[in-house]
Write a protein that holds these residues in place. Structure first.
Motif, mmCIF file in Angstrom:
data_model
loop_
_atom_site.group_PDB
_atom_site.id
_atom_site.type_symbol
_atom_site.label_atom_id
_atom_site.label_comp_id
_atom_site.label_asym_id
_atom_site.label_seq_id
_atom_site.Cartn_x
_atom_site.Cartn_y
_atom_site.Cartn_z
ATOM 1 N N ARG A 113 53.828 50.469 45.895
ATOM 2 C CA ARG A 113 54.756 50.578 44.770
ATOM 3 C C ARG A 113 55.652 51.810 44.874
ATOM 4 O O ARG A 113 56.703 51.862 44.232
ATOM 5 C CB ARG A 113 53.994 50.570 43.456
ATOM 6 C CG ARG A 113 53.437 49.167 43.136
ATOM 7 C CD ARG A 113 52.565 49.142 41.949
ATOM 8 N NE ARG A 113 52.839 48.418 40.754
ATOM 9 C CZ ARG A 113 53.576 47.353 40.549
ATOM 10 N NH1 ARG A 113 54.265 46.853 41.508
ATOM 11 N NH2 ARG A 113 53.666 46.775 39.375
ATOM 12 N N ASP A 114 55.257 52.784 45.683
ATOM 13 C CA ASP A 114 56.086 53.989 45.851
ATOM 14 C C ASP A 114 56.811 54.008 47.196
ATOM 15 O O ASP A 114 57.263 55.054 47.647
ATOM 16 C CB ASP A 114 55.236 55.246 45.670
ATOM 17 C CG ASP A 114 54.137 55.381 46.722
ATOM 18 O OD1 ASP A 114 53.903 54.436 47.517
ATOM 19 O OD2 ASP A 114 53.489 56.444 46.742
ATOM 20 N N ASP A 117 61.991 55.426 47.131
ATOM 21 C CA ASP A 117 62.220 56.495 46.158
ATOM 22 C C ASP A 117 63.511 56.271 45.380
ATOM 23 O O ASP A 117 63.657 56.740 44.258
ATOM 24 C CB ASP A 117 62.307 57.848 46.875
ATOM 25 C CG ASP A 117 61.091 58.104 47.734
ATOM 26 O OD1 ASP A 117 60.010 58.303 47.165
ATOM 27 O OD2 ASP A 117 61.222 58.081 48.980
ATOM 28 N N ASN A 141 58.856 53.752 39.893
ATOM 29 C CA ASN A 141 59.181 55.179 39.860
ATOM 30 C C ASN A 141 60.436 55.538 40.659
ATOM 31 O O ASN A 141 60.806 56.707 40.720
ATOM 32 C CB ASN A 141 57.991 56.009 40.355
ATOM 33 C CG ASN A 141 56.829 55.910 39.389
ATOM 34 O OD1 ASN A 141 57.006 55.914 38.175
ATOM 35 N ND2 ASN A 141 55.624 55.771 39.919
#
Length: 166
Positions: A113-114, A117, A141
């Motif tokens: 999920r990261d 960026d 995020n």
């Protein structure tokens, strides 16, 4: 590639907005004024900061245009995430990706999920659709920059559902 003053102003406004903690912003510039050049320079700055960036679009022509302009404007090359092409295992920090490919749950789950960026949404008036939201919400995020010449939608949905600033 030298930016025009209004392009520099747009780039600085985007980066300043993100630096204040606002994560999702929209750039609206008329057709032919260099939105792709602006977001290419934003990408270059984010890559300098260590980010992995996804350029998300719905047509192959837009993906190719983004990759081409990015290389010409900044020297950065990118990987491709569409159909049978995957960026996984690539050393490139920039990926151009098809929303049709990435929106599938099976495809998304290949990524942490990261993984990204920063996400750039070309033709961002489409960004509130279910397919785009599936991708953007998955990488919850990531900073998001939407770029468009037409901030209005025919169905009257408000881009403010996603973007916090213009």
């Amino acid at each position: 590639m030298q930016l025009r003053p209004y392009q520099t102003e747009a780039q600085n406004a985007i980066l300043d907005t993100w630096n204040t903690g606002i994560g999702k912003t929209l750039l609206v510039l008329p057709t032919g004024t260099g939105k792709t050049v602006v977001f290419s320079n934003v990408i270059a700055e984010r890559v300098r900061q260590g980010d992995r960036v996804l350029v998300l679009a719905h047509r192959e022509e837009l993906l190719n245009q983004a990759a081409d302009k990015l290389a010409k404007a900044t020297g950065l090359r990118c990987a491709v995430e569409k159909a049978k092409s995957s960026c996984i295992g690539s050393w490139y920090n920039v990926v151009v990706g098809s929303v049709q490919t990435l929106q599938s749950q099976k495809r998304l789950e290949r990524f942490s999920r990261d993984y990204f960026d920063t996400i750039i949404v070309d033709e961002a008036h489409h960004a509130v659709s279910a397919s785009y939201r599936r991708v953007i919400d998955y990488f919850e995020n990531a900073r998001v920059l939407g770029v468009t010449a037409t901030a209005d939608r025919g169905d009257k949905r408000n881009l403010g559902e996603l973007f916090e600033t213009i």
